[in-house]
Design an enzyme around this catalytic site. Structure first.
Site, PDB file in Angstrom:
ATOM      1  N   GLN A   1       0.843  -1.198   0.000  1.00  0.00           N
ATOM      2  CA  GLN A   1       0.000   0.000   0.000  1.00  0.00           C
ATOM      3  C   GLN A   1       0.879   1.248   0.000  1.00  0.00           C
ATOM      4  O   GLN A   1       1.688   1.442   0.920  1.00  0.00           O
ATOM      5  CB  GLN A   1      -0.904   0.002   1.238  1.00  0.00           C
TER       6      GLN A   1
ATOM      7  N   SER B   1       0.645   6.542   2.849  1.00  0.00           N
ATOM      8  CA  SER B   1       1.221   7.543   3.748  1.00  0.00           C
ATOM      9  C   SER B   1       2.427   8.243   3.124  1.00  0.00           C
ATOM     10  O   SER B   1       3.178   7.647   2.344  1.00  0.00           O
ATOM     11  CB  SER B   1       1.648   6.893   5.065  1.00  0.00           C
TER      12      SER B   1
ATOM     13  N   SER C   1       4.720  -1.204   4.362  1.00  0.00           N
ATOM     14  CA  SER C   1       5.037  -2.571   4.796  1.00  0.00           C
ATOM     15  C   SER C   1       5.258  -3.476   3.592  1.00  0.00           C
ATOM     16  O   SER C   1       4.451  -3.501   2.667  1.00  0.00           O
ATOM     17  CB  SER C   1       3.897  -3.138   5.651  1.00  0.00           C
TER      18      SER C   1
ATOM     19  N   GLU D   1      -8.197  -2.868   5.140  1.00  0.00           N
ATOM     20  CA  GLU D   1      -7.052  -2.905   6.051  1.00  0.00           C
ATOM     21  C   GLU D   1      -7.501  -3.143   7.483  1.00  0.00           C
ATOM     22  O   GLU D   1      -6.932  -3.976   8.204  1.00  0.00           O
ATOM     23  CB  GLU D   1      -6.281  -1.585   5.965  1.00  0.00           C
TER      24      GLU D   1
ATOM     25  N   GLU E   1      -7.120   7.710  17.390  1.00  0.00           N
ATOM     26  CA  GLU E   1      -8.026   8.857  17.400  1.00  0.00           C
ATOM     27  C   GLU E   1      -8.918   8.862  16.159  1.00  0.00           C
ATOM     28  O   GLU E   1     -10.125   9.155  16.226  1.00  0.00           O
ATOM     29  CB  GLU E   1      -7.217  10.160  17.473  1.00  0.00           C
TER      30      GLU E   1
END
Length: 409
Positions: A136, A139, A171, A253, A379
């Site tokens: 993936q 980020s 990853s 995910e 969060e």
């Protein structure tokens, strides 16, 4: 084939596969050489090879993509069969599929859901048979939790797109063949300017650099994209409509990660934990017993939540926002486990004296804080649960505007 017949056949396959591995004395000896207990230890070449070999066995026997459409390379059974097989598989001694968790749990479902016929034909069977591995590419250094702020650019060039940018915390990128990349394709409104692509990780301009963690492992990578050419046929979803694809991938995910909260990971085998506490002479300590009970209760509750999520998956075919509960449960259960081992071991967790399964736990304790970030911060998941599961009001008017953009994307 009825479900009972399917499970009987699956049981015979798993018993045969498990027995063949139990007979491999060399593999057993290597497994006993290390008592490391770690979350982010990096997959060794041997672990990757074992996962790939087992996945190919599964696929060739008809269990590699049980609920997938036959025309795309799947077995064509109901989702309920897939869930039942996953539960059955946990009872047998099989290689860890951790090196393929992103590939099978996130990349393959996203390609199946949004890929063009060309992309599906190229990657779906390959991913499910582990002839190819996926990662993936979401980020970035300046866009982690705020995923809509990605700056990696994709510019149209005829029938291709040219990608430039940097991704991080990827990853398995070091052994992956395809990456699902979220890019910015216009200067339009937030959430309506993003597009997703399936990127060949061996294409010119793709550079992977492993990141070393404080635990000693290297599970994650930086990925640099420099003038990487991607065919438009490998676009997932519409142009500037990538937010919908990204959200779907994140749901996959969370589904994959959440399964570990209920005992899918070997570190939550409660009988083994109880035996270990007895072996180190700590089972009779009231504080240790209470800490053990917290882990036990958390794992038991997570199993019930997972069953409900599986029922929703069976009914709707795709994971929903309740998968965030599984991710939070995993973080909570890992934190409780970390508290238990630190309390039980005391100073023995700080230095390697050679005593079995003492210092070995230090890697897990160091890795647990990372789970509060990986797969979306705690969060973010709490907001998802509050707004999309419990139906609580948005925090601000701005968030309501964002939701409108998400629906239109």
């Amino acid at each position: 084939m009825s479900k009972d017949e399917f499970l009987a056949s699956a049981r015979a396959f798993l018993e045969n596969a498990s027995a063949s591995r139990a007979a491999d004395e060399q593999a057993r000896a290597e497994q006993q050489e290390s008592d490391r207990v770690a979350l982010f230890s990096g997959s060794s070449d041997a672990e990757i090879a074992a996962a790939v070999a087992y996945q190919r066995e599964l696929y060739d026997a008809g269990y590699g993509w049980i609920s997938g459409p036959v025309e795309d390379g799947g077995a064509g059974y109901p989702v309920a069969y897939e869930i039942a097989f996953a539960q059955l598989q946990r009872r047998y001694a099989i290689p860890s599929k951790a090196p393929l968790s992103v590939s099978l749990g996130m990349v393959a479902p996203t390609v199946a859901q949004f890929g063009s016929p060309t992309t599906k034909a190229r990657w779906l069977t390959a991913l499910h048979r582990a002839d190819a591995v996926g990662c993936q590419l979401f980020s970035e250094p300046g866009a982690g939790s705020d995923l809509a702020a990605v700056s990696t650019r994709a510019v149209r060039d005829g029938d291709d797109w040219i990608l430039n940018g940097q991704k991080v915390w990827t990853s398995g990128a070091q052994y992956s063949d395809v990456g699902i990349a979220l890019t910015r394709t216009s200067d339009g409104p937030r959430h309506r300017n993003l597009t997703v692509f399936a990127v060949d990780m061996h294409a010119p301009g793709v550079e992977v650099r492993p990141l070393r963690q404080m635990t000693g492992g290297a599970d994650f990578n930086e990925v640099f994209l420099t003038d990487v050419r991607v065919p438009d046929a490998d676009r997932l979803g519409g142009v500037d409509r990538g937010w919908k694809v990204a959200m779907a991938m994140l749901m996959h995910e969370r589904s994959a990660i959440g399964g570990s909260s209920s005992g899918g990971s070997g570190i939550f085998k409660m009988d083994d934990l109880a035996s270990w506490l007895g072996a180190i002479g700590r089972a009779d300590d009231p504080a240790v017993a209470q800490a053990f009970a917290r882990v036990y209760c958390g794992v038991t509750a997570a199993k019930a939540m997972r069953a409900r999520a599986d029922a929703n998956l069976k009914a709707n075919g795709v994971p929903g926002p309740e998968m965030s509960l599984g991710k939070l449960a995993l973080t909570a259960n890992l934190t409780a486990l970390s508290d238990l081992v630190r309390l039980a071991l005391g100073p023995r967790i700080l230095a390697d004296t050679g005593e079995e399964r003492t210092f070995a736990w230090s890697e897990l304790v160091l890795g647990v804080p990372g789970m509060r970030i990986g797969g979306g911060t705690d969060e973010i998941h709490r907001n998802t649960i509050a707004e999309r599961v419990l139906g609580l009001p948005k925090e601000t008017v701005a968030r309501a505007a964002t939701d409108t953009a998400e629906k239109e994307a």
